[in-house]
Motif scaffolding. Sequence first.
Motif, PDB file in Angstrom:
ATOM      1  N   UNK A 306       0.841  -1.214   0.000  1.00 43.92           N
ATOM      2  CA  UNK A 306       0.000   0.000   0.000  1.00 43.92           C
ATOM      3  C   UNK A 306       0.870   1.256   0.000  1.00 43.92           C
ATOM      4  N   UNK A 307       1.948   1.231   0.809  1.00 46.48           N
ATOM      5  CA  UNK A 307       2.857   2.382   0.834  1.00 46.48           C
ATOM      6  C   UNK A 307       3.505   2.568  -0.529  1.00 46.48           C
ATOM      7  N   UNK A 308       3.925   1.467  -1.094  1.00 47.41           N
ATOM      8  CA  UNK A 308       4.580   1.538  -2.408  1.00 47.41           C
ATOM      9  C   UNK A 308       3.617   2.065  -3.468  1.00 47.41           C
ATOM     10  N   UNK A 309       2.340   1.679  -3.336  1.00 51.80           N
ATOM     11  CA  UNK A 309       1.352   2.152  -4.304  1.00 51.80           C
ATOM     12  C   UNK A 309       1.160   3.668  -4.201  1.00 51.80           C
ATOM     13  N   UNK A 310       1.106   4.157  -2.966  1.00 56.50           N
ATOM     14  CA  UNK A 310       0.965   5.606  -2.787  1.00 56.50           C
ATOM     15  C   UNK A 310       2.178   6.348  -3.336  1.00 56.50           C
ATOM     16  N   UNK A 311       3.361   5.793  -3.085  1.00 55.68           N
ATOM     17  CA  UNK A 311       4.577   6.432  -3.609  1.00 55.68           C
ATOM     18  C   UNK A 311       4.554   6.463  -5.141  1.00 55.68           C
ATOM     19  N   UNK A 312       4.118   5.376  -5.720  1.00 58.14           N
ATOM     20  CA  UNK A 312       4.057   5.330  -7.175  1.00 58.14           C
ATOM     21  C   UNK A 312       3.062   6.355  -7.725  1.00 58.14           C
ATOM     22  N   UNK A 313       1.924   6.519  -7.003  1.00 56.76           N
ATOM     23  CA  UNK A 313       0.958   7.527  -7.442  1.00 56.76           C
ATOM     24  C   UNK A 313       1.565   8.926  -7.400  1.00 56.76           C
ATOM     25  N   UNK A 314       2.274   9.242  -6.284  1.00 55.03           N
ATOM     26  CA  UNK A 314       2.894  10.570  -6.188  1.00 55.03           C
ATOM     27  C   UNK A 314       3.933  10.771  -7.295  1.00 55.03           C
ATOM     28  N   UNK A 315       4.714   9.742  -7.541  1.00 60.13           N
ATOM     29  CA  UNK A 315       5.751   9.859  -8.585  1.00 60.13           C
ATOM     30  C   UNK A 315       5.104  10.062  -9.947  1.00 60.13           C
ATOM     31  N   UNK A 316       4.018   9.314 -10.204  1.00 62.59           N
ATOM     32  CA  UNK A 316       3.364   9.426 -11.509  1.00 62.59           C
ATOM     33  C   UNK A 316       2.768  10.826 -11.685  1.00 62.59           C
ATOM     34  N   UNK A 317       2.159  11.345 -10.603  1.00 64.07           N
ATOM     35  CA  UNK A 317       1.593  12.694 -10.710  1.00 64.07           C
ATOM     36  C   UNK A 317       2.690  13.730 -10.963  1.00 64.07           C
ATOM     37  N   UNK A 318       3.828  13.591 -10.259  1.00 65.13           N
ATOM     38  CA  UNK A 318       4.930  14.541 -10.456  1.00 65.13           C
ATOM     39  C   UNK A 318       5.442  14.461 -11.899  1.00 65.13           C
ATOM     40  N   UNK A 319       5.542  13.240 -12.403  1.00 62.48           N
ATOM     41  CA  UNK A 319       6.015  13.087 -13.784  1.00 62.48           C
ATOM     42  C   UNK A 319       5.023  13.681 -14.779  1.00 62.48           C
ATOM     43  N   UNK A 320       3.727  13.519 -14.491  1.00 58.02           N
ATOM     44  CA  UNK A 320       2.732  14.099 -15.394  1.00 58.02           C
ATOM     45  C   UNK A 320       2.812  15.623 -15.388  1.00 58.02           C
ATOM     46  N   UNK A 321       3.021  16.211 -14.206  1.00 56.24           N
ATOM     47  CA  UNK A 321       3.140  17.673 -14.125  1.00 56.24           C
ATOM     48  C   UNK A 321       4.360  18.149 -14.900  1.00 56.24           C
ATOM     49  N   UNK A 322       5.472  17.453 -14.740  1.00 58.04           N
ATOM     50  CA  UNK A 322       6.672  17.836 -15.486  1.00 58.04           C
ATOM     51  C   UNK A 322       6.447  17.695 -16.987  1.00 58.04           C
ATOM     52  N   UNK A 323       5.711  16.660 -17.372  1.00 54.28           N
ATOM     53  CA  UNK A 323       5.429  16.484 -18.793  1.00 54.28           C
ATOM     54  C   UNK A 323       4.589  17.621 -19.346  1.00 54.28           C
ATOM     55  N   UNK A 324       3.587  18.053 -18.566  1.00 54.00           N
ATOM     56  CA  UNK A 324       2.759  19.170 -19.026  1.00 54.00           C
ATOM     57  C   UNK A 324       3.583  20.450 -19.159  1.00 54.00           C
ATOM     58  N   UNK A 325       4.492  20.641 -18.175  1.00 52.43           N
ATOM     59  CA  UNK A 325       5.354  21.823 -18.264  1.00 52.43           C
ATOM     60  C   UNK A 325       6.201  21.784 -19.531  1.00 52.43           C
ATOM     61  N   UNK A 326       6.731  20.647 -19.815  1.00 52.72           N
ATOM     62  CA  UNK A 326       7.557  20.520 -21.018  1.00 52.72           C
ATOM     63  C   UNK A 326       6.737  20.806 -22.267  1.00 52.72           C
ATOM     64  N   UNK A 327       5.501  20.308 -22.291  1.00 47.23           N
ATOM     65  CA  UNK A 327       4.640  20.554 -23.450  1.00 47.23           C
ATOM     66  C   UNK A 327       4.380  22.050 -23.616  1.00 47.23           C
ATOM     67  N   UNK A 328       4.097  22.721 -22.495  1.00 51.45           N
ATOM     68  CA  UNK A 328       3.844  24.169 -22.574  1.00 51.45           C
ATOM     69  C   UNK A 328       5.075  24.908 -23.077  1.00 51.45           C
TER      70      UNK A 328
END
Length: 469
Positions: A306-328
Amino acid sequence: MGGKLHSLTDVLKKTLFFFEELSVAEVVPHVHRRMLRDYTQDQVEEKVLLCLRQNPCFDYNERGLWSLNLEGGRDNDQFYSMLLRKQQPVSVKEVLKTGLGAKNKKKTKPLVSGEASLISDGRFIQLESGLWGLTEWEVEAGQYSLKQLIIKAHKKHPGGLSSQQIFEIVNSWRGTSLKAVDGVLNKFPYFEAIGDGIWAYSPSIQVAYEEMMKRFLSSVNRQREKWQRDRLRWKKKTESMERQVYEVSSAHREVAAALAVRLEEAGQHDYLVTQMAEKDLLLSLRKKEIYRYREHVSRLESKANSILHQCRLWVRRAREAEGEKEKYREALNKNQASLEALFTKLQQYKEKDRENKIRLAELKERSSEKTAELQSEIVDLRQKLEKTVENSNLENKRRLEEISILSNDLKISLEGSEEAKRSLRFVQQELARARSRLSSVEESIKSPLVKGLIKIISFFTGSPKGDIS
């Protein structure tokens, strides 16, 4: 004459010379004893019969007996005389060599025509050394059996002989005893006692006896072969039985050993069963502990997951935000680049617009000049057109006048042509009438009466025939 004979033909010559007349059945045993020992009796008989038939020095009479022809060929008489003088074998090759040498000095007939003629001559035999001798030399009676010698003595004296006389005759050929002679006479049925100790020989009984013995021996051989086959079969059976007995005994031993091993294994099995029971108890206790540890580990793993799943969610969200920034950022860079390109294009369009305006003004000036020039040219062309129209009208009037003149001339020429046609028809009619007259004259000239008159006139007038015609 020492030495062995060369071939079957020589053996037959020697045998038939000694016995004078023999049947094939009588010759075969002696030949089988001298040579062809590896062959069977039938094979030897076949070989002997073939040799007797092929060689002309052997004669066959009506009684079915074979004899040796001692006359020979006349070509070999000198060689025969030479052997009689020398009384020892000679080589044909040496004789031919000496004969050739003498022939070169003086033309003489050769002593011998060749070895082939000597083979077919009953007077000569060949030794293994290649030398040739006479058949009549040193008849080796010792090589013949006592039975054959007794038969020869009886053939010389067909009236009968006493055992003492037979002994004396045979003893002159080879050493023997009276007892041996009596034994042979009493042994074979074809020697018959005809009274007072006189013995006679019956060839027919000998043939029947030998035929019977041949059959008896063949039956004995067949029986022996059958016995050998039976013996071999029983031997194989005994060997198979021995193998079976050995296999059974070995099987018994193996069974006993297997039972002993089984008893030992049963004891070991009981011991192992007790040990396995103890080990099963220990294993059950260990299993319970393992199950407890496994439940605890599963709980810890679920928490960690469960902890690992939460960490993965946070990492995925951070990566998505960085991806959006790069697109902009990329979109911003693209917009800036497109604006710069549009600005440069706008400047280029403005410069082109200025150039086009300048060119348009120049084109307007040029077009006004050209329109003025074209208007002046149009006026000139109109004047020229009017002049050409006037000239064409005048030309048409002149041509019409010429046409009227030509039409009048044509009428006149047509009238003249009609008159010419009428005169032509008249001339043609005159020509036809002249041709008809000519044909009638020619027909009248062709008649025999006219021809005769023409000849008479030409005779009296002296003019040629062609002139009158």
